[in-house]
Design an enzyme around this catalytic site. Structure first.
Site, PDB file in Angstrom:
ATOM      1  N   GLU A  89     -18.415   2.278   7.343  1.00 58.69           N
ATOM      2  CA  GLU A  89     -19.755   2.237   7.914  1.00 58.69           C
ATOM      3  C   GLU A  89     -20.781   2.836   6.953  1.00 58.69           C
ATOM      4  O   GLU A  89     -21.881   2.281   6.769  1.00 58.69           O
ATOM      5  CB  GLU A  89     -19.788   2.996   9.248  1.00 58.69           C
ATOM      6  CG  GLU A  89     -18.946   2.351  10.336  1.00 58.69           C
ATOM      7  CD  GLU A  89     -17.517   2.860  10.371  1.00 58.69           C
ATOM      8  OE1 GLU A  89     -16.916   2.845  11.441  1.00 58.69           O
ATOM      9  OE2 GLU A  89     -17.001   3.264   9.304  1.00 58.69           O
ATOM     10  N   SER A 131      21.324 -14.549  -7.978  1.00 63.85           N
ATOM     11  CA  SER A 131      20.046 -14.786  -7.297  1.00 63.85           C
ATOM     12  C   SER A 131      18.864 -14.842  -8.249  1.00 63.85           C
ATOM     13  O   SER A 131      17.743 -15.138  -7.815  1.00 63.85           O
ATOM     14  CB  SER A 131      19.804 -13.678  -6.265  1.00 63.85           C
ATOM     15  OG  SER A 131      19.720 -12.413  -6.898  1.00 63.85           O
ATOM     16  N   THR A 150      22.720  -3.742  -4.014  1.00 64.75           N
ATOM     17  CA  THR A 150      21.684  -4.313  -4.871  1.00 64.75           C
ATOM     18  C   THR A 150      21.434  -3.425  -6.076  1.00 64.75           C
ATOM     19  O   THR A 150      21.278  -3.912  -7.210  1.00 64.75           O
ATOM     20  CB  THR A 150      20.384  -4.495  -4.073  1.00 64.75           C
ATOM     21  OG1 THR A 150      20.627  -5.386  -2.983  1.00 64.75           O
ATOM     22  CG2 THR A 150      19.280  -5.064  -4.951  1.00 64.75           C
ATOM     23  N   LEU A 203      22.307  -5.226   4.568  1.00 64.45           N
ATOM     24  CA  LEU A 203      21.343  -4.197   4.922  1.00 64.45           C
ATOM     25  C   LEU A 203      20.132  -4.796   5.625  1.00 64.45           C
ATOM     26  O   LEU A 203      19.632  -4.233   6.603  1.00 64.45           O
ATOM     27  CB  LEU A 203      20.900  -3.437   3.666  1.00 64.45           C
ATOM     28  CG  LEU A 203      19.887  -2.305   3.884  1.00 64.45           C
ATOM     29  CD1 LEU A 203      20.395  -1.303   4.909  1.00 64.45           C
ATOM     30  CD2 LEU A 203      19.580  -1.612   2.551  1.00 64.45           C
TER      31      LEU A 203
END
Length: 389
Positions: free
Chosen positions: A58, A176, A204, A314
């Site tokens: 504002e 991947s 991972t 996970l």
């Protein structure tokens, strides 16, 4: 509000939300807030809360209007969040609006915080009309992470993954890199720089050996903490995460008993000597309580937004316990057709469709030949416009 006023309110609240989003990664743990000051269809000033501790939206909008030589007397302020009425790092926004001669305030959501809420009453007592308007979905939902933190003490949780057309995130052997394009990965790095923490699993961290840093070609907005869910503290000492722990913070979340067990003291000492912080988390049957872990990240590191980048097991657990608020999914123009290739999430038992987790599609964007989809958990309220007082 008349239909014309409603249309104007939605338009200006959309603009306020777009401006508020520019501060992602700078303003948190404060909410992202934007403000437009206008008379009729004419915009006088625009502002947003740019950084934590800086002027609120504002005051920024009022300053912008003044810098442009515009008079804010009898103007309307359109704000994504109810103006605050407390003295914090900045004085109350309600005071600024009163002093600027604003005659009306339209806001998308009430402030849920005890310390800063109640601005409508202050404005009402100053003869300023207030309207709660949820017609702008962008303005309504931009403060979702702030609302969750205030109400639950937990950070906003975003799950991210890249998949093939047939929903696979890796081959049957675990390969991947890379399913998505370089452009999509660049967007992920820009997402990372808005986060306080990036959560991954031991699998991972060990198999892919990622860095999990925000590489955006400049100083990132934030340096997210890398968090590894590592129940038994098996994080390899020679992993990239451990080797860079003194440059970019790393926390290993282990079972609570691991943090004090004498038997595992050498393992803890090796990680801590490399700069890794150890966080004990309540566990059940050797599985960490993910709900408790998220709350600890908020309490210990003031984490407002966290990103999950992990394997199917996970990720399936986060979905199982309904802990994912948002999903960012990249679909690549690739089909594997291998039933043993890995899906995005696994480990859940869902015999009927009603057992699935429902999400609402918020955004669809083409990124080269990839498609970026953003989902959020559904919110059970319809757009409304009401007088607050």
């Amino acid at each position: 509000m008349t239909p014309e006023q409603q249309d104007r309110a939605k338009r200006f609240l959309d603009i306020a939300a777009r401006n508020a989003w520019r501060a992602g990664g700078y303003a948190e743990p404060n909410p992202l807030v934007g403000c437009v000051i206008a008379k009729g269809d004419t915009i006088l000033g625009i502002g947003h809360h740019k950084r934590f501790g800086d002027l609120h939206a504002e005051r920024e909008a009022i300053a912008n209007a003044k810098a442009l030589g515009n008079d804010t007397q009898d103007a309307t302020a359109y704000v994504t969040l109810e103006p605050c009425c407390h003295h914090g790092k900045q004085p109350p926004c309600t005071q600024a609006l009163i002093e600027a001669g604003i005659k009306e305030v339209v806001f998308a959501r009430h402030d849920p915080a005890d310390i800063s809420g109640g601005g409508c009453e202050v404005l009402h007592n100053a003869n300023i009309a207030t309207h709660h308007c949820e017609l702008s979905q962008a303005a309504t939902h931009i403060s979702d992470p702030f609302f969750k933190r205030v109400r639950t003490g937990m950070p906003w949780v975003i799950a991210k993954w890249a998949q093939t057309v047939d929903g696979r995130v890796a081959t049957r052997t675990g390969q991947s890199q890379w399913i998505s394009s370089s452009r999509s990965r660049g967007r992920v790095h820009r997402l990372r720089e808005r986060m306080d923490a990036i959560i991954t699993g031991l699998g991972t961290a060990s198999f892919d050996d990622p860095m999990l840093t925000a590489r955006v070609g400049r100083t990132p907005r934030r340096t997210p903490r890398r968090v590894v869910i590592d129940t038994d503290l098996d994080l390899p000492i020679d992993s990239n995460l451990v080797k860079t722990a003194r440059q970019v913070p790393v926390t290993a979340c282990c079972a609570g008993e691991m943090q004090s067990s004498e038997y595992f003291k050498p393992r803890r000492a090796a990680l801590e000597q490399a700069g890794v912080e150890i966080m004990g988390v309540r566990s059940d049957s050797r599985r960490l309580d993910l709900d408790v872990m998220l709350k600890q990240l908020a309490e210990t590191y003031d984490a407002a937004n966290v990103l999950i980048e992990c394997g199917p097991g996970l990720l399936g657990s986060f979905f199982e316990f309904d802990l994912v608020d948002e999903a960012v999914v990249y679909i690549a123009p690739l089909l594997l057709g291998d039933e043993l290739a890995k899906a995005a999430a696994s480990g859940r038992t869902v015999p009927t469709l009603s057992g699935g987790r429902n999400f609402r599609l918020m955004s669809v964007k083409r990124v080269g030949d990839d498609v970026e989809l953003i989902y959020r958990r559904p919110v059970e309220h319809a757009p409304v416009e009401t007088n607050s007082l």
